[in-house]
Design a protein around this motif. Structure first.
Motif, mmCIF file in Angstrom:
data_model
loop_
_atom_site.group_PDB
_atom_site.id
_atom_site.type_symbol
_atom_site.label_atom_id
_atom_site.label_comp_id
_atom_site.label_asym_id
_atom_site.label_seq_id
_atom_site.Cartn_x
_atom_site.Cartn_y
_atom_site.Cartn_z
ATOM 1 N N UNK A 2 -25.157 5.855 15.494
ATOM 2 C CA UNK A 2 -26.107 6.306 14.487
ATOM 3 C C UNK A 2 -27.216 7.078 15.144
ATOM 4 N N UNK A 3 -27.574 8.165 14.526
ATOM 5 C CA UNK A 3 -28.691 8.931 15.082
ATOM 6 C C UNK A 3 -29.975 8.459 14.446
ATOM 7 N N UNK A 250 -18.175 14.026 9.443
ATOM 8 C CA UNK A 250 -19.343 13.393 8.842
ATOM 9 C C UNK A 250 -19.317 11.886 9.103
ATOM 10 N N UNK A 254 -22.212 10.146 11.169
ATOM 11 C CA UNK A 254 -23.237 9.410 10.433
ATOM 12 C C UNK A 254 -22.772 8.065 9.905
ATOM 13 N N UNK A 256 -20.862 4.327 9.448
ATOM 14 C CA UNK A 256 -20.470 3.184 10.244
ATOM 15 C C UNK A 256 -19.045 2.833 9.846
ATOM 16 N N UNK B 60 -32.105 17.634 10.442
ATOM 17 C CA UNK B 60 -31.901 17.479 11.882
ATOM 18 C C UNK B 60 -32.294 18.747 12.614
ATOM 19 N N UNK B 90 -26.256 16.087 6.807
ATOM 20 C CA UNK B 90 -26.166 14.637 6.948
ATOM 21 C C UNK B 90 -26.422 13.957 5.620
ATOM 22 N N UNK B 91 -25.531 13.051 5.232
ATOM 23 C CA UNK B 91 -25.886 12.213 4.094
ATOM 24 C C UNK B 91 -25.915 10.760 4.541
ATOM 25 N N UNK B 92 -26.354 10.563 5.800
ATOM 26 C CA UNK B 92 -26.518 9.204 6.300
ATOM 27 C C UNK B 92 -27.737 8.576 5.658
ATOM 28 N N UNK B 95 -31.174 9.040 7.346
ATOM 29 C CA UNK B 95 -31.792 10.356 7.223
ATOM 30 C C UNK B 95 -32.375 10.551 5.834
#
Lengths: 425, 221
Positions: A2-3, A250, A254, A256, B60, B90-92, B95
């Motif tokens: 994870x960033x 993706x 990003x 898990x 980012x 990113x769709x984490x 974020x």
């Protein structure tokens, strides 16, 4: 992997390298804190007067802070001033030692000799790494002088007649003194080795990470790009490849990676991905909450979860095949009491009342399957507006009510909406 | 509604992407790109200078990312700051939530097409919130305390969402558009937008103490 967004910018404390008088510690602290270097030195002198605390602090900071990369030399005036402060520190240390601890002059002289010798040796050891242009003879001279000073100081301390050491066995004393001397003189060597080892280790870790990323990109993105180049004249294939690659990348960047066997959310996502790949429609999956891995593996529940996932899959496939929509939304929410899965498209839709032979899939594969698992399925559809499939499954109720009846709570939950929905019976 | 022109500023560290967005938006009436930037300091300076209505913000970027730009501009301009719409690959959850908490009024992913993007820009410029279903999912997750995001959870006592807001959020997460939600709940589109804005406001922990606490944690922690 994870960033994290990290906004900390506090720099590390570095000793001055070019502009150092002894070890560059005071200069480093001055740069780090942003105050005048003179003040820092005064603080250290005052601390040195306090039973040598400043000396100890200086030595430790010297050992544990890496050297900086500044090149500016010390001005002669500043150097003179610093030397003056050192003399002051030595005087203060001696005076304090004589007055406060009542130590004999010989012992104090021994301490000073050891300190001075160690400083000389450490300073030379510090320099050799940076400036190789210095005279070798001078370096050796200083190293030897330092060593002689340390040894002399230790001998003086050991032979001193009226210290606390006097009562100890001479052999033990000699061994101890040799050990202390050897340790003091070789500390810079050890530290340098340790630092080199650490640097090598972190370089190796960085390199490994780079290689892992490179090989992953090679196996995934580059392969897909090559395929896309070859199939450039078939837009649907290109779109499918690109979509799949985007999803994989993706997830790698990003996501898990939960195991579908242990996570309902992961299982639903896998099903959605499969449908996206096989039918060339975009499936947007949103999951909220998840069941626990134990609940997912629970022997009595395994079939219920499988039924829910299969029903969701059937609903997705139906939407992909018949709706003509370009995008399907899947929403899976795990609440305290139950699980709800919604599959919705904005495609053609159909008249639910006019269900005929070719819609048998809904009755058999979705509704019956959900009811056997103790849940319920509801299909709402408006021609021209798309279809909405709602699957509900209670989380714990199945053990108490094994009878395959639709969940009454879910049916009565929203009476207004229920009236508008047409149940497929 | 009178046709107003919204001034737009692009922030993204990829020049190709910036020019791509420019081209995509070129055909849209009522939008004018007044500048772009590829680094955090450039972006902060550019935004302060051009005073756009909306900033399209990459999440980012080297040097602190979109959050740093957001913070830099709001520190400088305060209430005068433009509206930020995050645009990211990113769709984490981390974020999305971090950017929203820093004060962005919306979050869309880079796969969005030009028309939808232009629409989103107009909506945030008019003061509405733009929610993607995924974003709604994260907020729901974090509200129920099951979030995977290592941020402080929304305090249910302090910022509890109303029943209606949760309902709106749930429908958003299911992929409904604002118009469809309005039909489903028998309310007006304007009301749906208000609910969505409220959700966003509460997610940002509009309460000053929480915000300060959060900022402090970020900088020192």
């Amino acid at each position: 992997m994870k960033r994290q967004i990290d906004t900390r910018t506090t720099p590390r404390l570095h000793r001055r390298s070019g502009g150092k008088v002894v070890g560059g510690v005071c200069g480093g602290i001055a740069d780090h804190v942003g105050v005048d270097v003179f003040r820092v030195r005064v603080v250290f002198v005052v601390l040195a007067a306090l039973a040598g605390a400043g000396v100890l602090a200086y030595a430790l900071l010297w050992l544990f802070c890496p050297g900086g990369n500044d090149t500016e030399r010390v001005r002669p005036a500043e150097r003179r001033q610093a030397y003056g402060l050192i003399v002051l520190a030595v005087l203060a240390l001696t005076a304090n030692g004589m007055v406060a601890s009542n130590a004999p002059a010989r012992a104090l002289l021994a301490v000073l000799l050891v300190l001075g010798g160690a400083t000389l040796v450490w300073r030379e050891a510090d320099l050799t790494g940076i400036s190789a242009s210095r005279s070798r003879l001078l370096t050796w001279l200083r190293l030897i002088t330092g060593a002689v000073l340390v040894v002399g100081g230790l001998v003086l301390a050991v032979t001193s007649p009226d210290t606390a050491l006097a009562g100890m066995s001479p052999i033990l004393l000699a061994v101890l003194a040799t050990l202390v001397g050897a340790l003091l003189l070789t500390v810079p060597l050890w530290m340098r080795m340790l630092r080199a080892l650490n640097e090598e280790r972190s370089a190796r870790i960085r390199n490994d990470e780079r290689e892992e990323i490179a090989s992953h990109l090679h196996d995934s993105v580059l392969q897909t790009l090559a395929l896309i180049q070859k199939q450039a004249d078939r837009p649907d294939t290109v779109a499918r490849l690109a979509r799949r690659q985007e999803r994989e990348l993706r997830q790698w960047l990003f996501g898990d990676r939960a195991q579908p066997r242990e996570s309902l959310a992961a299982a639903i996502s896998v099903v959605a991905d499969e449908v996206e790949d096989s039918y060339g429609v975009e499936v947007e999956t949103v999951t909220v909450g998840d069941v626990t891995p134990e609940e997912m593996r629970d022997a009595e529940r395994v079939r219920a979860w499988a039924a829910l996932i299969a029903a969701a899959r059937e609903a997705l496939v139906n939407a992909a095949k018949h709706s003509g929509a370009e995008k399907i939304d899947v929403y899976c929410e795990v609440a305290e009491t139950g699980v709800e899965v919604f599959v919705r498209d904005r495609g053609n839709g159909f008249d639910v009342d006019a269900v005929d032979e070719d819609r048998q899939g809904i009755t058999g594969s979705i509704r019956a399957r959900m009811e056997r698992a103790g849940g319920a399925a509801r299909v709402t559809s408006t021609p021209g507006r798309g279809t909405n499939v709602t699957l509900t499954l209670p989380r714990t109720a199945i053990a108490e009510s094994p009878a395959p009846e639709p969940d009454p709570k879910a049916a009565a939950k929203d009476s207004r909406r229920a009236r508008r929905d047409q149940e497929i019976a | 509604m009178t046709e107003t022109t919204y001034r737009l500023f692009l922030v993204d560290d990829h020049g190709v992407f910036r020019s791509g967005v420019r081209t995509e938006l070129a055909g849209e009436s009522g939008l004018e790109v007044v500048g772009d930037a590829g680094t955090v300091p450039e972006a902060i300076a550019g935004i302060i200078e051009t005073k756009p209505d909306v900033v399209l913000l990459d999440v980012h970027m080297p040097g602190g990312g979109g959050v740093a730009v957001l913070r830099g501009v709001t520190d400088e301009l305060g209430d005068e700051a433009p509206v930020f719409l995050a645009l990211s690959v990113s769709d984490a959850a981390t974020d999305v939530i971090a950017t929203i908490r820093a004060g962005a009024r919306g979050y869309v992913t880079k796969t969005i097409d030009g028309k939808e993007l232009a629409d989103a820009v107009r909506r945030v410029a008019e003061g509405d919130a733009v929610f993607s279903p995924r974003l709604a999912g994260f907020v729901l997750d974090s509200f129920t305390g099951r979030s995977s995001v290592p941020e402080p959870h929304l305090d249910p006592e302090l910022d509890s969402l109303t029943k209606r807001e949760l309902e709106v959020l749930r429908l958003l997460a299911r992929g409904y558009t604002y118009r469809e939600i309005a039909e489903e709940l028998f309310i007006s589109v304007k009301t749906v937008e208000t609910h969505a804005s409220n959700v966003l406001r509460k997610t940002q922990q509009s309460n000053r103490n929480a915000l300060t606490r959060w900022a402090v944690n970020r900088r020192i922690g």
